[in-house]
Design an enzyme around this catalytic site. Structure first.
Site, mmCIF file in Angstrom:
data_model
loop_
_atom_site.group_PDB
_atom_site.id
_atom_site.type_symbol
_atom_site.label_atom_id
_atom_site.label_comp_id
_atom_site.label_asym_id
_atom_site.label_seq_id
_atom_site.Cartn_x
_atom_site.Cartn_y
_atom_site.Cartn_z
ATOM 1 N N ARG A 1 9.108 -9.051 14.791
ATOM 2 C CA ARG A 1 9.445 -7.700 14.348
ATOM 3 C C ARG A 1 8.497 -6.728 15.037
ATOM 4 O O ARG A 1 7.282 -6.981 15.109
ATOM 5 C CB ARG A 1 9.300 -7.606 12.830
ATOM 6 C CG ARG A 1 9.600 -6.238 12.281
ATOM 7 C CD ARG A 1 9.856 -6.300 10.770
ATOM 8 N NE ARG A 1 10.273 -4.991 10.311
ATOM 9 C CZ ARG A 1 9.435 -4.010 9.989
ATOM 10 N NH1 ARG A 1 8.130 -4.238 10.050
ATOM 11 N NH2 ARG A 1 9.879 -2.838 9.613
ATOM 12 N N HIS B 1 0.854 -1.198 0.000
ATOM 13 C CA HIS B 1 0.000 0.000 0.000
ATOM 14 C C HIS B 1 0.883 1.240 0.000
ATOM 15 O O HIS B 1 2.082 1.153 0.272
ATOM 16 C CB HIS B 1 -0.879 0.028 1.266
ATOM 17 C CG HIS B 1 -0.079 0.144 2.533
ATOM 18 N ND1 HIS B 1 0.618 -0.904 3.078
ATOM 19 C CD2 HIS B 1 0.173 1.207 3.342
ATOM 20 C CE1 HIS B 1 1.245 -0.511 4.169
ATOM 21 N NE2 HIS B 1 1.008 0.776 4.357
ATOM 22 N N HIS C 1 4.833 0.170 -0.260
ATOM 23 C CA HIS C 1 5.651 -0.668 0.612
ATOM 24 C C HIS C 1 4.805 -1.780 1.220
ATOM 25 O O HIS C 1 3.583 -1.743 1.149
ATOM 26 C CB HIS C 1 6.317 0.192 1.702
ATOM 27 C CG HIS C 1 5.352 1.016 2.514
ATOM 28 N ND1 HIS C 1 4.739 2.151 2.032
ATOM 29 C CD2 HIS C 1 4.879 0.862 3.779
ATOM 30 C CE1 HIS C 1 3.945 2.655 2.962
ATOM 31 N NE2 HIS C 1 4.003 1.890 4.037
ATOM 32 N N ASP D 1 0.907 5.160 1.894
ATOM 33 C CA ASP D 1 0.266 5.807 3.040
ATOM 34 C C ASP D 1 -0.483 7.050 2.556
ATOM 35 O O ASP D 1 0.063 7.845 1.807
ATOM 36 C CB ASP D 1 1.312 6.204 4.091
ATOM 37 C CG ASP D 1 1.971 4.981 4.714
ATOM 38 O OD1 ASP D 1 1.357 3.895 4.689
ATOM 39 O OD2 ASP D 1 3.103 5.118 5.220
HETATM 40 C C1 AKG Z 1 1.791 0.499 8.007
HETATM 41 O O1 AKG Z 1 1.488 0.272 9.197
HETATM 42 O O2 AKG Z 1 1.169 1.295 7.267
HETATM 43 C C2 AKG Z 1 2.951 -0.190 7.431
HETATM 44 O O3 AKG Z 1 3.281 0.039 6.303
HETATM 45 C C3 AKG Z 1 3.694 -1.150 8.256
HETATM 46 C C4 AKG Z 1 5.161 -0.961 8.165
HETATM 47 C C5 AKG Z 1 5.869 -1.689 9.255
HETATM 48 O O4 AKG Z 1 5.265 -2.223 10.162
HETATM 49 O O5 AKG Z 1 7.109 -1.706 9.193
#
Ligand code: AKG
Length: 334
Positions: free
Chosen positions: A276, A209, A266, A211
């Site tokens: 993670r 997606h 991303h 942001d």
């Molecule tokens: C988001 O939460 O919009 C992400 O792209 C997650 C990225 C991440 O958790 O490293």
């Protein structure tokens, strides 16, 4: 009922292997905020990648470590307790379901309002039973410092581009009505993944997606998983660095710069053995803000690439879409 694991696999996709041939592959732009030439590199990074890594960022390590340790405690507590902080509509604990439109990921998360108001009745905070106020203070310290850095970056960008005022972008985050959110994602290890990895499959932690906001500032522990999409459509894995921040351009900044800056696509892939933890500040404008290319940036007869919209309209449209939809397409002029 639990969604089946098959739901989380990605379709086959092209991968950029940055380890094999470092000379031929792009590297992630590195911005040293303590250096005076960072403005120029920042603009270049936003144009070419929509993504960069920041060092000498000024966010105290102790804020980062405290938040990481509280978040780790929260995510390792029993599911029944975590669920008391949910569902994440609009704020709270979520598990695997991302949004309301059928997106799933191998992830648990806390979605919080980035407005720094004292809100002890908020169920999200009250699950921190020993001391709910303490968690909120830790979040506030972290968000305040990260927001300051985000504003500094936005001001350097405006300066370098010669816009009408240094704070054209940053004032939207500083506004009391700024619609900014803060998110902590926890990706549990998935041991079953090993047998699938051998078949070349990837388990999706967070689907691809862009942001929707102006700018996003991400920090993660030292587990890999974040990937960005390059111009040629391949995916590049971002080497993790727990003492730095990663910043990406959001759709709204792409629009305000009339497409000069690119909001980067991303995603996160799951890991078979390591967890993670990432925390992301999403800096957004007030709901009533009109998002349109800035007059002071347009050259000659340059026309806007986008139809007019407010952040309220865009956010609503994003909430009603799937993660991987090209959400800006609806607002592009043809
Ligand atoms: C988001 O939460 O919009 C992400 O792209 C997650 C990225 C991440 O958790 O490293």
């Amino acid at each position: 009922s639990k969604p089946p694991i098959e739901l989380f696999f990605s379709k086959p996709c092209k991968q950029t292997n940055n380890n094999n041939n470092p000379l031929n592959f792009p590297t992630i732009p590195l911005i040293d905020l303590s250096k005076s030439d960072s403005k120029h590199l920042l603009v270049k990074a936003c144009q070419e990648f929509g993504f960069f890594k920041v060092i000498n960022h000024g966010v105290p390590m102790q804020f980062i470590n405290k938040l990481e340790s509280e978040a780790t405690k929260f995510f390792s507590s029993p599911l029944s307790l975590k669920q008391k902080a949910g569902p994440p509509n609009p704020f709270g604990y979520g598990n695997r379901r991302l949004g309301q439109n059928g997106d799933f990921g191998w992830v648990e998360y806390l979605l919080l309002n980035a407005k720094l108001e004292s809100d002890h009745k908020n169920p999200t905070f009250s699950v921190f039973e020993e001391n709910p106020g303490n968690f909120q203070c830790i979040v506030n310290d972290y968000v305040t410092a990260v927001k300051k850095m985000a504003c500094e970056i936005l001001e350097l960008l405006a300066d370098e581009m010669g816009l009408e005022s240094r704070n054209v972008f940053s004032k939207l985050l500083m506004d009391e009505q700024s619609d900014s959110v803060f998110r902590v994602n926890y990706y549990p290890p998935c041991p079953e993944l090993q047998e699938y990895e051998m078949k070349g499959k990837k388990l999706i932690g967070f689907g691809e997606h862009t942001d929707p906001q102006i700018i996003s500032v991400l920090r993660s522990n030292n587990t890999s998983g974040l990937e960005i999409s390059l111009r040629d459509g391949s995916w590049m894995s971002v080497p993790p660095d727990s003492s730095s921040f990663f910043v990406n351009v959001g759709d709204s900044l792409q629009v305000m710069t009339n497409g000069r800056f690119k909001s980067v696509k991303h995603r996160v892939v799951a890991n078979s053995s390591k967890s993670r933890l990432s925390m992301i500040y999403f800096g957004g404008p007030p709901l009533s803000e009109k998002i349109a290319p800035l007059d002071s940036l347009m050259v000659g007869e340059e026309a806007s690439l986008y139809k007019e919209f407010t952040w309220f309209e865009y956010r609503k449209s994003a909430v009603n879409s799937r993660l991987s939809d090209n959400r800006l397409r609806l607002f592009e002029k043809i």
